[in-house]
Design an enzyme around this catalytic site. Structure first.
Site, PDB file in Angstrom:
ATOM      1  N   GLU A 407       0.807  -1.218   0.000  1.00 58.56           N
ATOM      2  CA  GLU A 407       0.000   0.000   0.000  1.00 58.56           C
ATOM      3  C   GLU A 407       0.842   1.271   0.000  1.00 58.56           C
ATOM      4  OE1 GLU A 407      -2.564  -3.303   1.197  1.00 58.56           O
ATOM      5  OE2 GLU A 407      -0.587  -2.643   1.885  1.00 58.56           O
ATOM      6  N   GLN A 429      -7.719  -1.809  -0.794  1.00 57.35           N
ATOM      7  CA  GLN A 429      -8.622  -2.955  -0.866  1.00 57.35           C
ATOM      8  C   GLN A 429      -9.623  -2.980   0.281  1.00 57.35           C
ATOM      9  OE1 GLN A 429      -7.184  -7.258  -0.731  1.00 57.35           O
ATOM     10  NE2 GLN A 429      -7.562  -6.946  -2.919  1.00 57.35           N
ATOM     11  N   PHE A 430      -9.167  -2.663   1.462  1.00 53.19           N
ATOM     12  CA  PHE A 430     -10.023  -2.412   2.623  1.00 53.19           C
ATOM     13  C   PHE A 430      -9.460  -1.185   3.332  1.00 53.19           C
ATOM     14  CE2 PHE A 430     -10.629  -6.859   1.747  1.00 53.19           C
ATOM     15  CZ  PHE A 430     -11.985  -7.076   1.945  1.00 53.19           C
ATOM     16  N   HIS A 474     -11.096  -6.081   8.776  1.00 51.57           N
ATOM     17  CA  HIS A 474     -11.776  -5.753   7.525  1.00 51.57           C
ATOM     18  C   HIS A 474     -13.081  -4.998   7.774  1.00 51.57           C
ATOM     19  CE1 HIS A 474      -9.138  -9.111   6.408  1.00 51.57           C
ATOM     20  NE2 HIS A 474      -9.214  -8.689   5.166  1.00 51.57           N
TER      21      HIS A 474
END
Length: 668
Positions: A407, A429-430, A474
């Site tokens: 990231e 992505q999350f 998440h």
């Protein structure tokens, strides 16, 4: 005036096909920063500059790298690369103004020494965290590759910086994407006071190139002819065959990390050994022996440089000190953005939240041919939520880019794309995974415009939120981490219509935007949404219900919890405010409602302490106190991480507490 009395030459110089004029040019390019540094050390002792990071003994690297690059090829230097700035011929008074915190510097007194960049000279400012520079270089090089302009860029770090995770991530990305970057590691023996044997356990940093699948070279960083000729050949090759190259320059730092730290930790015999390898005096002696230089030429160069220094110092010293101006400071946090409304069309279609985001992204891709989407699995797979499904077929893999799992490097690369003329959307992505990219978000994207007037035209999409039994890693809704950071905009829509229009505006905006998308709403909320491209202004809340009894302030999933509660309590006349944008915040709408109703309840999904509700409560107390008829009520999740099991998650979330809290407030 010679730089030292010895005539020993401690290098095997090979001038190759370089003519006398070029040799003298390289010599003068090294002499200039050396004389500037000697002057700065005097000024430091006199208290006329506050701090100094010395590059004495390392000039050959900066001069060699800068000399082989074209003036419109980007360089990303560090603390000890004064010769990059002087070889790029930045007017000295501007450098001196920068070091004194004057207005003619590059940061308006907001940052020091070499913590600045300038598009005029294609130099990109470092931050003290070091590592993100390599990722930014990736983004700049990616932009060059997409433009097909056969340009390269160069980025610097020290051997200590190579231990940072950002460096490893960026090298891997550059190799996977075959980006034309010169990764320049100045191995000068010590990271502040820590020697290399305590920094890494391989013989040479260049040895790591094999692990990255990357070409690498070891270069004598004190031999200007070796630096220049090897790099000249490499750069010419990279322009024809774009690829990354890892360069380890063997050199030494002859002064402290910065002047206050000194060099007592360095054995004297090591200092003596490297003093004999001084890049300037050795090259001078060589040129004298080859009759390329004469004592007279050296004296002329020295006199010219000293006169230039004195004249420019006079300009900088005579410049007035910066006068603090609060309005200017606040206005410079963001690049000015002139919102242009694109009116919605009359034709609509019923879309889920996830569909509206996908459609908004697609229409923005069509509208902005310089927009790049990056993220894990966003290409053929379409992203884990399938928002970019079909995008590769529509826009190609150059613009829809799968990334390695890193990231931080991708956030930095998005910044590099912005620097070099592109817009970037990164899918985190999350939202939980933003922790792995936190540093470049809050220290690079957020601060660059304020520091040196450089925009960060980046949107980071943040799938977030609980209610889907995804557990502690998440399910977070972590917007408050970013609303706390000046320089970031934070958007958090609750409906498909808002999501599409706000996403379009976020992409139009040249400032960094964190765009939160609640996963539990992706497929559960439907709405009629205009089919064409349209925009909604940031910083304007939506009033969903109107009433005199109480003001409900919320966002994201909280909007739907509040609507459900009001549908159950049909006799409660409430103003329901959907904030939609958290930074900037629509305080005007909030204050107007509170002054009307006198009672306020703030609902957030995040846990209580340090969240949005706390700051909104404080703002209301400070600005609407006399209008209040009851204490401000906040409703939030438990002060625990988010659990996985459904019954624990239901207990954690504030949804089931909100109704009673609302009734209690109304009855107060």
């Amino acid at each position: 005036m010679k730089t030292q009395t010895t005539t020993a030459i401690n290098f095997n110089y090979n001038r190759a096909s370089l003519d006398d004029a070029k040799l003298r040019s390289l010599y003068r390019a090294m002499l200039k920063p050396r004389i500037i540094e000697e002057k700065m050390l005097i000024l430091l002792r006199q208290g006329k500059v506050s701090k100094w990071f010395s590059g004495i003994g390392q000039e050959a690297i900066s001069v060699g790298v800068t000399s082989v690059l074209e003036k419109d090829e980007y360089i990303l230097p560090m603390h000890r690369n004064l010769a990059v700035f002087t070889t790029r011929e930045i007017p000295l008074f501007r450098l001196f103004s920068q070091w004194q915190g004057k207005a003619n510097g590059f940061t308006k007194g907001r940052d020091r020494s070499f913590h600045f960049g300038t598009q005029e000279f294609h130099i990109i400012g470092m931050i003290s965290h070091l590592g993100p520079q390599f990722g930014v270089a990736d983004g700049i090089a990616l932009a060059n590759k997409l433009k097909g302009n056969n340009k390269v860029c160069a980025v610097f770090t020290g051997e200590g910086g190579t231990s940072e995770g950002d460096i490893h991530e960026a090298l891997n990305v550059a190799s996977v994407w075959q980006l034309p970057v010169l990764f320049c590691v100045e191995n000068n023996g010590y990271g502040l006071s820590t020697p290399t044997n305590e920094q890494y356990n391989c013989e040479n940093i260049a040895d790591r190139g094999k692990g990255y699948g990357m070409e690498s070279h070891i270069i004598d960083g004190n031999n200007i002819l070796e630096v220049y000729t090897k790099l000249n050949d490499l750069v010419e090759s990279m322009r024809k065959n774009p690829r990354p190259v890892l360069l380890e320059f063997k050199t030494f730092r002859m002064r402290g990390h910065e002047e206050a730290s000194g060099t007592k930790y360095v054995p004297q015999e090591l200092m003596d050994e490297w003093a004999e390898k001084d890049p300037l005096s050795n090259f001078e002696n060589y040129l004298l022996s080859e009759k390329v230089l004469s004592e007279k030429i050296i004296e002329e160069y020295t006199a010219e440089i000293k006169q230039e220094i004195d004249e420019n110092l006079d300009l900088a010293f005579s410049e007035p000190m910066i006068e603090p101006n609060e309005t200017i400071e606040l206005n410079d946090v963001f690049q000015e953005f002139e919102y242009k409304e694109v009116t919605e069309n009359k034709e609509t279609a019923e879309l889920r939240l996830i569909d509206s985001i996908s459609e908004g992204l697609k229409q923005s891709m069509e509208r902005h041919d310089n927009l790049i989407i990056m993220g894990q699995d966003v290409a053929e797979y379409g992203g884990v939520f399938k928002i970019t499904e079909g995008f590769v077929e529509a826009f190609g893999k150059e613009r829809i880019r799968n990334t390695p799992i890193c990231e931080s490097a991708i956030v930095s690369a998005a910044m590099g794309l912005s620097i070099n003329g592109f817009k970037a959307v990164m899918e985190m992505q999350f939202a939980d995974f933003a922790t792995s990219g936190f540093n470049p978000i809050v220290n690079y994207l957020a601060k660059s415009h304020y520091r040196w007037n450089e925009k960060a035209d980046v949107v980071i999409r943040m799938p977030c939120g609980a209610g889907v039994a995804a557990g502690p890693f998440h399910s977070q809704t972590n917007e408050a981490w970013f609303t706390h950071t000046p320089g970031l905009k934070v958007v958090y829509p609750a409906f498909p219509y808002d999501a599409k229009g706000l996403l379009a505006t976020a992409i139009e905006d040249p400032n960094p935007v964190l765009f939160f998308e609640h996963k539990a709403l992706y497929r559960s909320i439907r709405q009629e949404v205009p089919t064409d491209y349209f925009t909604i202004p940031l910083g304007k809340a939506a009033i969903l219900r109107e009433g005199e009894a109480v003001t409900i302030i919320t966002y994201g999933a909280g909007v739907h919890w509040a609507l459900e509660t009001l549908n159950e309590l049909s006799d409660v006349a409430a103003d329901l405010i959907d904030l939609r944008t958290l930074a900037p915040l629509d305080t005007e709408a909030i204050y107007a409602s509170v002054q009307k109703t006198g009672k306020v309840i703030i609902l957030q999904e995040d846990s209580m302490f340090g969240g949005m509700a706390s700051d909104i409560s404080a703002l209301i107390s400070e600005n609407c106190f006399e209008s209040l008829d009851a204490p401000i009520k906040r409703v939030a999740s438990l002060e625990t991480p988010i659990p996985f099991a459904a019954q624990l998650e239901a207990q954690y979330l504030p949804k089931n507490k909100f109704k009673q809290a609302l009734l209690d407030l109304i009855a107060y």
